[in-house]
Structure formats: structure tokens, C-alpha cells
Design an enzyme around this catalytic site. Structure first.
Site, PDB file in Angstrom:
ATOM      1  CE  LYS A  53    -110.395  14.933 -60.957  1.00 26.44           C
ATOM      2  NZ  LYS A  53    -110.185  15.586 -59.645  1.00 26.44           N
ATOM      3  N   GLY A  54    -114.677  13.623 -64.600  1.00 23.09           N
ATOM      4  CA  GLY A  54    -114.941  14.789 -65.425  1.00 23.09           C
ATOM      5  C   GLY A  54    -115.024  14.518 -66.916  1.00 23.09           C
ATOM      6  NE  ARG A  65    -102.688  12.925 -61.144  1.00 22.71           N
ATOM      7  CZ  ARG A  65    -102.652  14.046 -60.443  1.00 22.71           C
ATOM      8  NH1 ARG A  65    -101.498  14.678 -60.271  1.00 22.71           N
ATOM      9  NH2 ARG A  65    -103.756  14.551 -59.918  1.00 22.71           N
ATOM     10  CB  VAL A 102     -99.277  13.125 -68.561  1.00 17.36           C
ATOM     11  CG1 VAL A 102    -100.372  12.203 -69.076  1.00 17.36           C
ATOM     12  CG2 VAL A 102     -99.859  14.324 -67.823  1.00 17.36           C
ATOM     13  CG  ASN A 119    -109.261  15.279 -70.100  1.00 18.75           C
ATOM     14  OD1 ASN A 119    -109.982  16.242 -70.312  1.00 18.75           O
ATOM     15  ND2 ASN A 119    -109.250  14.643 -68.922  1.00 18.75           N
ATOM     16  CE1 TYR A 136    -106.471  24.505 -66.940  1.00 10.37           C
ATOM     17  CE2 TYR A 136    -107.423  26.358 -68.136  1.00 10.37           C
ATOM     18  CZ  TYR A 136    -107.399  25.013 -67.841  1.00 10.37           C
ATOM     19  OH  TYR A 136    -108.294  24.160 -68.461  1.00 10.37           O
ATOM     20  CE  LYS A 181    -105.662  23.178 -70.481  1.00 14.12           C
ATOM     21  NZ  LYS A 181    -105.645  21.742 -70.838  1.00 14.12           N
ATOM     22  CB  VAL A 184    -117.378  21.378 -68.590  1.00 12.43           C
ATOM     23  CG1 VAL A 184    -118.050  20.039 -68.322  1.00 12.43           C
ATOM     24  CG2 VAL A 184    -117.304  21.642 -70.094  1.00 12.43           C
ATOM     25  CG  ASP A 234    -113.777  17.585 -59.101  1.00 11.30           C
ATOM     26  OD1 ASP A 234    -115.002  17.595 -58.888  1.00 11.30           O
ATOM     27  OD2 ASP A 234    -113.044  16.609 -58.847  1.00 11.30           O
TER      28      ASP A 234
END
Length: 229
Positions: free
Chosen positions: A10-11, A32, A57, A83, A152, A156, A185, A188
Site C-alpha cells: 500500500k501507499g 508482511r 522486516v 520503505n 518515529y 528516522k 503524502v 494511511d
């Protein structure tokens, strides 16, 4: 070329896989949940260049199985797009953070990408070619960091440091490793109020995945321009 995109059902991941396949590259769409991966592929026009591969992952055995399949079927991997990411934790700050939630975030966003590179980089070195794109975020830019999304953002920022480390390790090969911020972007995670489409979000990722020999490595990009870490 042979490409693998993680978190691609997705995305931005799905858009990246779709665009790379549309350019004629063989793309492994990592998911997954294999059923969700197959469902995503079924919605892609002209999907003959796409192979769905089960890949979580956060689990080393899943990464190893994906590696064995790709090596057996192709003998190489030319492009890796890390990603897969989770938990844009807007509901907490560093003081109030649930550290179990933070650990879960790091497991996918940082350690998942780390193990992916550890696994696939030697194959790229063997073939003296590779492009690795770590999908990062402006939230991980230390120069812009504030109080929000601690798990998050830290994941990153750490991913960006990982990019620099591995770029130096791969510097004697035709292997380029960069971080990319896709911008805000409509996904979700990004929400409906975001100002970019998934196509726009994937644009610089595709660009970094196809950089020519001698181009930049160990850098952080947005809109195909270097930005501060």
C-alpha cells in the site's frame, strides 16, 4: 534490473513498486501479509514485472527466506527500497512515551532496514552494483526536530545515520545508499490532509533508486535536492 521494495502492499511502497515495474524492472513487492500483497498486485495494470514476496522486516527468518528466494531466482539484487515503517506516534512525547511502543517502532523502522542491508549488501558487493534507498522523513532531520513523534522521529534520525555508515562501507563499489524524505503524502500514515499524492511521494525514491554511477551517496534528499540531516 531486480528490485525489492519493503512494505509495498500500500501507499508509497506500492506506488514505488508499480513505477519501477512500469519502467521495465523486475520488482519484488514485499508484504508482511501475502494475501494483502497479492490483493495489491491484482489492482496494478500490467503487473507482469511484479512478484509478491512475503517479508516482515521485524523478523530475521522472514528476511532470510526472502534473500534465499531472490538469490535463487536471480543471483543478484540491484535495488533495495527500505520503505516499511510504522507508528507515527503523534499521541506522545519523550517524557510520556510508552517505551514498549518505541521499541516496536525501532524494530521495524531502524533494525528492520539495518538487517535488510546487512543481508543484501554482500550480494550487491559481489556483483559490484546496487542502489539502496532508505525512506526517511523530515521528522528525522535533527535540524528540524521538535517535541513530537518521539519514537518515529528517533527511528528516522537513526536510519539517516545508518545511511551514512553503510554508504562509507560500500564506497569502493558501484553501490549508492541514500535517505529520501518523500514529503507529506496522502497515505494511511500521512492522512487525507497531506499535500502530496503517492505518485509525488515516490518520485524522489525512484530517482534515487536509478542514480547513475558516481552520483551522491550517504546523503539525504527531498524533491531530488540534498537537505540537512
Amino acid at each position: 534490473m531486480i528490485a525489492l521494495v519493503t512494505g509495498a502492499n500500500k501507499g508509497i511502497g506500492l506506488e514505488t513498486a508499480t513505477q519501477l515495474a512500469g519502467l521495465g524492472h523486475k520488482v519484488y513487492l514485499g508484504a508482511r501479509d501475502i494475501e494483502k500483497g497479492n490483493a495489491a498486485k491484482s489492482k496494478i495494470n500490467n503487473s507482469e514485472n511484479i512478484e509478491v514476496i512475503e517479508l516482515d522486516v521485524s523478523k530475521e527468518d522472514s528476511i532470510q527466506k526472502a534473500f534465499e528466494r531472490i538469490k535463487l531466482e536471480n543471483g543478484r539484487l540491484d535495488i533495495l527500497v527500505n520503505n516499511a515503517a510504522i507508528n507515527y506516534d503523534t499521541w506522545q512525547d519523550a517524557l510520556s512515551a510508552d517505551l514498549n511502543n518505541v521499541r516496536e517502532t525501532l524494530e521495524t523502522n531502524l533494525f528492520g532496514a539495518w538487517k535488510m542491508i546487512q543481508t543484501f549488501l554482500p550480494l550487491m558487493q559481489q556483483n559490484n552494483y546496487g542502489r539502496i534507498v532508505n525512506v526517511s522523513s523530515g521528522s528525522g532531520a535533527i535540524t528540524n526536530m521538535t517535541v513530537g513523534t518521539p519514537g518515529y522521529s528517533i527511528s528516522k534520525a537513526s536510519l539517516n545515520i545508518l545511511t551514512i555508515n553503510f554508504a562509507h562501507i560500500a564506497s569502493n563499489y558501484d553501490i549508492l545508499i541514500n535517505s529520501v524524505c518523500p514529503g507529506w503524502v496522502k497515505t494511511d500514515m500521512g492522512g487525507a490532509g497531506a499535500n502530496r499524492s503517492v505518485s509525488e511521494g515516490a518520485e524522489t525514491i525512484i530517482w534515487a533508486a536509478l542514480l547513475q554511477k558516481g552520483a551522491a551517496s550517504g546523503k539525504f534528499f527531498r524533491d531530488k535536492k540534498e537537505i540537512p540531516f
